[in-house]
Design a protein around this motif. Structure first.
Motif, PDB file in Angstrom:
ATOM      1  N   LYS A  23       0.866  -1.231   0.134  1.00  0.00           N
ATOM      2  CA  LYS A  23      -0.176   0.042  -0.204  1.00  0.00           C
ATOM      3  C   LYS A  23       0.735   1.172   0.063  1.00  0.00           C
ATOM      4  O   LYS A  23       0.542   2.154  -0.774  1.00  0.00           O
ATOM      5  N   SER A  24       1.969   1.137   0.728  1.00  0.00           N
ATOM      6  CA  SER A  24       2.694   2.288   0.813  1.00  0.00           C
ATOM      7  C   SER A  24       3.595   2.632  -0.468  1.00  0.00           C
ATOM      8  O   SER A  24       3.757   3.613  -0.692  1.00  0.00           O
ATOM      9  N   TYR A  25       3.904   1.494  -0.942  1.00  0.00           N
ATOM     10  CA  TYR A  25       4.641   1.743  -2.329  1.00  0.00           C
ATOM     11  C   TYR A  25       3.827   2.168  -3.446  1.00  0.00           C
ATOM     12  O   TYR A  25       4.255   3.184  -4.163  1.00  0.00           O
ATOM     13  N   ALA A  26       2.447   1.715  -3.419  1.00  0.00           N
ATOM     14  CA  ALA A  26       1.447   2.345  -4.347  1.00  0.00           C
ATOM     15  C   ALA A  26       1.387   3.664  -4.097  1.00  0.00           C
ATOM     16  O   ALA A  26       1.275   4.550  -5.160  1.00  0.00           O
ATOM     17  N   GLU A  27       1.279   4.050  -2.918  1.00  0.00           N
ATOM     18  CA  GLU A  27       1.110   5.562  -2.644  1.00  0.00           C
ATOM     19  C   GLU A  27       2.424   6.536  -3.123  1.00  0.00           C
ATOM     20  O   GLU A  27       2.231   7.492  -3.531  1.00  0.00           O
ATOM     21  N   LEU A  28       3.435   5.860  -2.914  1.00  0.00           N
ATOM     22  CA  LEU A  28       4.749   6.600  -3.254  1.00  0.00           C
ATOM     23  C   LEU A  28       4.787   6.654  -4.810  1.00  0.00           C
ATOM     24  O   LEU A  28       5.360   7.710  -5.421  1.00  0.00           O
ATOM     25  N   GLN A  29       4.350   5.567  -5.549  1.00  0.00           N
ATOM     26  CA  GLN A  29       4.504   5.459  -6.918  1.00  0.00           C
ATOM     27  C   GLN A  29       3.421   6.822  -7.359  1.00  0.00           C
ATOM     28  O   GLN A  29       3.954   7.734  -8.434  1.00  0.00           O
ATOM     29  N   MET A  30       2.371   6.622  -6.729  1.00  0.00           N
ATOM     30  CA  MET A  30       1.390   7.805  -7.245  1.00  0.00           C
ATOM     31  C   MET A  30       1.757   9.156  -6.932  1.00  0.00           C
ATOM     32  O   MET A  30       1.909  10.136  -7.868  1.00  0.00           O
ATOM     33  N   ALA A  31       2.389   9.253  -5.890  1.00  0.00           N
ATOM     34  CA  ALA A  31       3.020  10.655  -5.486  1.00  0.00           C
ATOM     35  C   ALA A  31       4.064  11.067  -6.499  1.00  0.00           C
ATOM     36  O   ALA A  31       4.342  12.207  -6.936  1.00  0.00           O
ATOM     37  N   HIS A  32       4.917  10.067  -6.795  1.00  0.00           N
ATOM     38  CA  HIS A  32       6.102  10.161  -7.880  1.00  0.00           C
ATOM     39  C   HIS A  32       5.592  10.607  -9.257  1.00  0.00           C
ATOM     40  O   HIS A  32       6.369  11.546 -10.016  1.00  0.00           O
ATOM     41  N   ALA A  33       4.512  10.097  -9.640  1.00  0.00           N
ATOM     42  CA  ALA A  33       3.793  10.180 -10.884  1.00  0.00           C
ATOM     43  C   ALA A  33       3.331  11.761 -10.893  1.00  0.00           C
ATOM     44  O   ALA A  33       3.678  12.430 -12.013  1.00  0.00           O
ATOM     45  N   ILE A  34       2.793  12.365  -9.809  1.00  0.00           N
ATOM     46  CA  ILE A  34       2.407  13.712  -9.765  1.00  0.00           C
ATOM     47  C   ILE A  34       3.507  14.684  -9.810  1.00  0.00           C
ATOM     48  O   ILE A  34       3.560  15.664 -10.459  1.00  0.00           O
ATOM     49  N   GLN A  35       4.470  14.342  -8.617  1.00  0.00           N
ATOM     50  CA  GLN A  35       5.544  15.407  -8.798  1.00  0.00           C
ATOM     51  C   GLN A  35       6.588  14.410  -8.346  1.00  0.00           C
ATOM     52  O   GLN A  35       6.450  13.732  -7.261  1.00  0.00           O
ATOM     53  N   PRO A  36       7.727  14.777  -8.747  1.00  0.00           N
ATOM     54  CA  PRO A  36       9.023  13.894  -8.468  1.00  0.00           C
ATOM     55  C   PRO A  36       9.227  13.832  -6.879  1.00  0.00           C
ATOM     56  O   PRO A  36       9.137  15.212  -6.157  1.00  0.00           O
ATOM     57  N   LEU A  37       9.428  13.055  -6.270  1.00  0.00           N
ATOM     58  CA  LEU A  37       9.940  12.911  -4.915  1.00  0.00           C
ATOM     59  C   LEU A  37      11.288  13.286  -4.640  1.00  0.00           C
ATOM     60  O   LEU A  37      12.129  13.364  -5.332  1.00  0.00           O
ATOM     61  N   ASP A  38      11.462  13.811  -3.322  1.00  0.00           N
ATOM     62  CA  ASP A  38      12.696  14.359  -2.828  1.00  0.00           C
ATOM     63  C   ASP A  38      13.664  13.351  -2.977  1.00  0.00           C
ATOM     64  O   ASP A  38      14.818  13.378  -3.543  1.00  0.00           O
ATOM     65  N   ASN A  39      13.580  12.137  -2.578  1.00  0.00           N
ATOM     66  CA  ASN A  39      14.317  10.766  -2.465  1.00  0.00           C
ATOM     67  C   ASN A  39      13.790   9.707  -3.302  1.00  0.00           C
ATOM     68  O   ASN A  39      13.027   8.967  -2.718  1.00  0.00           O
ATOM     69  N   PRO A  40      14.154   9.603  -4.773  1.00  0.00           N
ATOM     70  CA  PRO A  40      13.264   8.435  -5.537  1.00  0.00           C
ATOM     71  C   PRO A  40      13.994   7.250  -5.097  1.00  0.00           C
ATOM     72  O   PRO A  40      13.595   6.284  -5.461  1.00  0.00           O
ATOM     73  N   LEU A  41      15.327   7.237  -4.544  1.00  0.00           N
ATOM     74  CA  LEU A  41      15.565   5.926  -4.199  1.00  0.00           C
ATOM     75  C   LEU A  41      14.511   5.122  -3.011  1.00  0.00           C
ATOM     76  O   LEU A  41      14.590   3.904  -2.903  1.00  0.00           O
ATOM     77  N   GLN A  42      13.546   5.950  -2.321  1.00  0.00           N
ATOM     78  CA  GLN A  42      12.404   5.280  -1.585  1.00  0.00           C
ATOM     79  C   GLN A  42      11.978   4.084  -2.296  1.00  0.00           C
ATOM     80  O   GLN A  42      11.558   3.155  -1.874  1.00  0.00           O
ATOM     81  N   LEU A  43      11.541   4.436  -3.589  1.00  0.00           N
ATOM     82  CA  LEU A  43      10.998   3.432  -4.503  1.00  0.00           C
ATOM     83  C   LEU A  43      11.499   2.407  -4.495  1.00  0.00           C
ATOM     84  O   LEU A  43      10.898   1.336  -4.422  1.00  0.00           O
ATOM     85  N   ARG A  44      12.879   2.317  -4.892  1.00  0.00           N
ATOM     86  CA  ARG A  44      13.747   0.927  -4.728  1.00  0.00           C
ATOM     87  C   ARG A  44      13.721   0.267  -3.536  1.00  0.00           C
ATOM     88  O   ARG A  44      13.676  -0.827  -3.566  1.00  0.00           O
ATOM     89  N   THR A  45      14.043   1.085  -2.485  1.00  0.00           N
ATOM     90  CA  THR A  45      14.174   0.373  -1.286  1.00  0.00           C
ATOM     91  C   THR A  45      12.658  -0.316  -0.617  1.00  0.00           C
ATOM     92  O   THR A  45      12.790  -1.452  -0.193  1.00  0.00           O
ATOM     93  N   SER A  46      11.788   0.433  -1.258  1.00  0.00           N
ATOM     94  CA  SER A  46      10.414  -0.301  -0.712  1.00  0.00           C
ATOM     95  C   SER A  46      10.262  -1.331  -1.581  1.00  0.00           C
ATOM     96  O   SER A  46       9.819  -2.496  -0.959  1.00  0.00           O
TER      97      SER A  46
END
Length: 62
Positions: A23-46
């Motif tokens: 669930k948290s990974y899906a939320e991160l993906q959605m947030a990253h699609a809207i606006q780039p994350l400050d730390n995109p490595l969060q996606l990889r670690t998740s």
């Protein structure tokens, strides 16, 4: 989450944790699609943590 921490959890806890992580990974993906994350490595670690938990569940089933 380290592998040693994952091994210490019960099977029911691992299943709950897997649902929570997905669930948290899906939320991160959605947030990253809207606006780039400050730390995109969060996606990889998740994603890797999800794989670790899933692998441990598969080991226990066998």
């Amino acid at each position: 989450m380290k592998q040693s921490e994952i091994k210490d959890l019960s099977t029911a806890d691992l299943q709950d944790k897997l649902v929570e992580l997905r669930k948290s990974y899906a939320e991160l993906q959605m947030a990253h699609a809207i606006q780039p994350l400050d730390n995109p490595l969060q996606l990889r670690t998740s994603r890797r943590t999800i794989a670790r938990v899933s692998t441990e569940l598969t080991k226990r089933e066998l």
